[in-house]
Write an enzyme that holds these catalytic residues in place. Structure first.
Site, PDB file in Angstrom:
ATOM      1  N   LYS A 113       0.842  -1.191   0.000  1.00  0.00           N
ATOM      2  CA  LYS A 113       0.000   0.000   0.000  1.00  0.00           C
ATOM      3  C   LYS A 113       0.869   1.230   0.000  1.00  0.00           C
ATOM      4  CE  LYS A 113       0.724   1.958   3.314  1.00  0.00           C
ATOM      5  NZ  LYS A 113       1.997   2.525   3.885  1.00  0.00           N
ATOM      6  N   TYR A 198      -4.896   3.757   5.690  1.00  0.00           N
ATOM      7  CA  TYR A 198      -5.449   2.739   6.608  1.00  0.00           C
ATOM      8  C   TYR A 198      -6.805   3.179   7.144  1.00  0.00           C
ATOM      9  CZ  TYR A 198      -0.920   0.353   6.871  1.00  0.00           C
ATOM     10  OH  TYR A 198       0.223  -0.346   6.572  1.00  0.00           O
TER      11      TYR A 198
HETATM   12  P1  NAD Z   1      12.339   1.800   2.468  1.00  0.00           P
HETATM   13  O1  NAD Z   1      12.784   3.148   2.113  1.00  0.00           O
HETATM   14  O2  NAD Z   1      12.824   1.218   3.745  1.00  0.00           O
HETATM   15  O3  NAD Z   1      12.709   0.774   1.297  1.00  0.00           O
HETATM   16  C1  NAD Z   1      12.468   1.052  -0.041  1.00  0.00           C
HETATM   17  C2  NAD Z   1      13.263   0.137  -0.936  1.00  0.00           C
HETATM   18  O4  NAD Z   1      13.123   0.585  -2.278  1.00  0.00           O
HETATM   19  C3  NAD Z   1      14.769   0.121  -0.629  1.00  0.00           C
HETATM   20  O5  NAD Z   1      15.273  -1.174  -0.816  1.00  0.00           O
HETATM   21  C4  NAD Z   1      15.330   1.069  -1.680  1.00  0.00           C
HETATM   22  O6  NAD Z   1      16.667   0.763  -2.027  1.00  0.00           O
HETATM   23  C5  NAD Z   1      14.405   0.781  -2.848  1.00  0.00           C
HETATM   24  N1  NAD Z   1      14.348   1.865  -3.827  1.00  0.00           N
HETATM   25  C6  NAD Z   1      14.290   1.703  -5.148  1.00  0.00           C
HETATM   26  N2  NAD Z   1      14.257   2.860  -5.768  1.00  0.00           N
HETATM   27  C7  NAD Z   1      14.306   3.818  -4.844  1.00  0.00           C
HETATM   28  C8  NAD Z   1      14.313   5.236  -4.891  1.00  0.00           C
HETATM   29  N3  NAD Z   1      14.258   5.917  -6.044  1.00  0.00           N
HETATM   30  N4  NAD Z   1      14.341   5.893  -3.717  1.00  0.00           N
HETATM   31  C9  NAD Z   1      14.360   5.237  -2.545  1.00  0.00           C
HETATM   32  N5  NAD Z   1      14.356   3.878  -2.441  1.00  0.00           N
HETATM   33  C10 NAD Z   1      14.346   3.181  -3.584  1.00  0.00           C
HETATM   34  O7  NAD Z   1      10.758   1.807   2.422  1.00  0.00           O
HETATM   35  P2  NAD Z   1       9.753   0.810   3.154  1.00  0.00           P
HETATM   36  O8  NAD Z   1       9.363   1.379   4.469  1.00  0.00           O
HETATM   37  O9  NAD Z   1      10.276  -0.562   3.124  1.00  0.00           O
HETATM   38  O10 NAD Z   1       8.450   0.982   2.213  1.00  0.00           O
HETATM   39  C11 NAD Z   1       8.335   0.304   0.969  1.00  0.00           C
HETATM   40  C12 NAD Z   1       6.850   0.179   0.615  1.00  0.00           C
HETATM   41  O11 NAD Z   1       6.196  -0.568   1.624  1.00  0.00           O
HETATM   42  C13 NAD Z   1       6.096   1.507   0.511  1.00  0.00           C
HETATM   43  O12 NAD Z   1       5.162   1.448  -0.525  1.00  0.00           O
HETATM   44  C14 NAD Z   1       5.372   1.629   1.837  1.00  0.00           C
HETATM   45  O13 NAD Z   1       4.180   2.359   1.757  1.00  0.00           O
HETATM   46  C15 NAD Z   1       5.090   0.170   2.153  1.00  0.00           C
HETATM   47  N6  NAD Z   1       5.005  -0.082   3.607  1.00  0.00           N
HETATM   48  C16 NAD Z   1       3.967  -0.828   4.055  1.00  0.00           C
HETATM   49  C17 NAD Z   1       3.870  -1.120   5.410  1.00  0.00           C
HETATM   50  C18 NAD Z   1       2.766  -1.998   5.911  1.00  0.00           C
HETATM   51  O14 NAD Z   1       2.544  -2.051   7.123  1.00  0.00           O
HETATM   52  N7  NAD Z   1       2.075  -2.704   5.049  1.00  0.00           N
HETATM   53  C19 NAD Z   1       4.807  -0.602   6.307  1.00  0.00           C
HETATM   54  C20 NAD Z   1       5.871   0.148   5.806  1.00  0.00           C
HETATM   55  C21 NAD Z   1       5.964   0.397   4.443  1.00  0.00           C
END
Ligand code: NAD
Length: 343
Positions: A113, A198
């Site tokens: 999401k 959410y």
């Molecule tokens: P994060 O920043 O920790 O990780 C993002 C990943 O994408 C990294 O591996 C990064 O290297 C990569 N990436 C690729 N291209 C990128 C760019 N241009 N800029 C930055 N990073 C890039 O993020 P996250 O917290 O893991 O979130 C990822 C996804 O998961 C998002 O869509 C977020 O909304 C979702 N999320 C969902 C929940 C949940 O409870 N379901 C919780 C947190 C995040």
């Protein structure tokens, strides 16, 4: 001695292979650990922009180098029979691109999401998956969590009569001002897209309806940090059955995480409601006594079962699209400074 032959032992169903796309914080903290606990899934491939990150995670999880892909290599997944579905865990602006590429590679898609950054992208993702004959689900983990299931049951069975009012909020204090969540091109929006979604989901799955009217307002306490995305939003929604939802989201304070529902003869609330560490519930009669669970495990297992049985997920792409229509209407209301009617 019995002449009956012993029953043929049933071969356990093959666990479905998952390619995790994006090795960021959610993947490390929740998705990879959850995959180890699932009954119907197994980690089969990794996709990342970082060769070093791929090597480390692959070594830790026993994934061969042949099953590690860069973003450029991603389309080679088409030749990988080990992978049944991809789990997209990338910044929001990349959800549509990787969903469409996965569909073209013939892989089912579970996408984090928010589904995407616009209604148009959501529609394209649904159409692309339909055309490829693959399933699309959005990772709305709360719908697999016992307190949320119980809240839905209380409404559907009218345990406290018809519901009348929902008050729901989810926000947190965001840190690093340089992170992608604060960039419009990568996040699509701010607190609303990230955690306000959410609240929208909950109001929709509790009422079982789509809002037909809403009015939203926005405040920024730090115009510099939040120059590209929204910081603090409040909005009210009306539903066709008469329920009013009063909602908020923000990126400035920790601890707002609740959903209160008032009905004709009682009330219930989840507080905390939406985080992945602890959910608690109570009703006008007392505490909900339900277990704490890992939301990601049943979410993954349910998607695997949907694929096996060829049935759509309860959190299909259509659900993501409906939420995104509400997100768009909220931004429209803020832009116009007046209420918006939804069809
Ligand atoms: P994060 O920043 O920790 O990780 C993002 C990943 O994408 C990294 O591996 C990064 O290297 C990569 N990436 C690729 N291209 C990128 C760019 N241009 N800029 C930055 N990073 C890039 O993020 P996250 O917290 O893991 O979130 C990822 C996804 O998961 C998002 O869509 C977020 O909304 C979702 N999320 C969902 C929940 C949940 O409870 N379901 C919780 C947190 C995040």
């Amino acid at each position: 001695m019995s002449t009956k032959s012993s029953p043929t032992p049933r071969t356990p169903a093959r666990k479905l292979g998952v390619a995790v796309v994006g090795l960021g914080s959610l993947t490390h903290s929740h998705i990879l650990p959850a995959l180890r606990k699932t009954k119907h899934c197994r980690l089969a491939a990794l996709v990342s922009g970082s060769a070093a990150g791929l090597k480390t995670v692959a070594a830790k999880h026993g994934i061969p180098a042949a099953n590690c892909y860069s973003y450029d290599d991603f389309d080679r997944l088409a030749e990988q029979p080990d992978v049944d579905f991809v789990f997209i865990v990338l910044p929001n602006s990349q959800h549509a691109e990787f969903t469409l590429r996965a569909a073209r590679a013939g892989k089912h898609v579970l996408c984090e999401k928010p589904m995407a950054t616009s209604v148009a992208e959501c529609r394209a993702m649904i159409a692309g998956c339909q055309k490829a004959g693959v399933q699309l689900a959005i990772a709305y983990r709360c719908q697999f969590e016992p307190h949320h299931r119980e809240a839905i049951r209380l409404v559907r069975e009218k345990v406290y009569g018809e519901i009348k009012f929902i008050e729901a909020s989810f926000g947190f204090r965001i840190g690093d001002p340089k992170q992608w969540r604060l960039r419009k091109d990568l996040a699509g929006g701010g607190a609303l897209m990230d955690v306000g979604i959410y609240v929208i989901q909950a109001a929709r799955y509790l009422t079982g309806e789509e809002p037909n009217w809403l009015f939203a307002t926005e405040v920024k306490t730090d115009a510099e940090k939040f120059r590209e995305v929204d910081e603090t939003l409040c909005w009210q929604m009306k539903f066709p059955g008469g329920v009013i939802a009063s909602c908020s989201t923000n990126y400035v304070v920790d601890g707002i995480d609740r959903c209160w529902v008032g009905a004709e003869h009682g009330w219930f609330e989840l507080n905390p409601a939406f985080n992945y560490n602890r959910i608690a519930g109570r009703t006008s009669e007392g505490k909900m006594r339900l277990p704490q669970t890992d939301h990601f495990v049943p979410q993954l297992d349910d998607f695997a079962q949907c694929i096996r049985e060829g049935r759509p997920s309860i959190v299909s792409g259509e659900e993501g699209l409906k939420d995104m229509k509400v997100v768009a209407a909220i931004y429209q209301s803020i832009g116009r400074g007046k209420p918006v009617t939804l069809r």
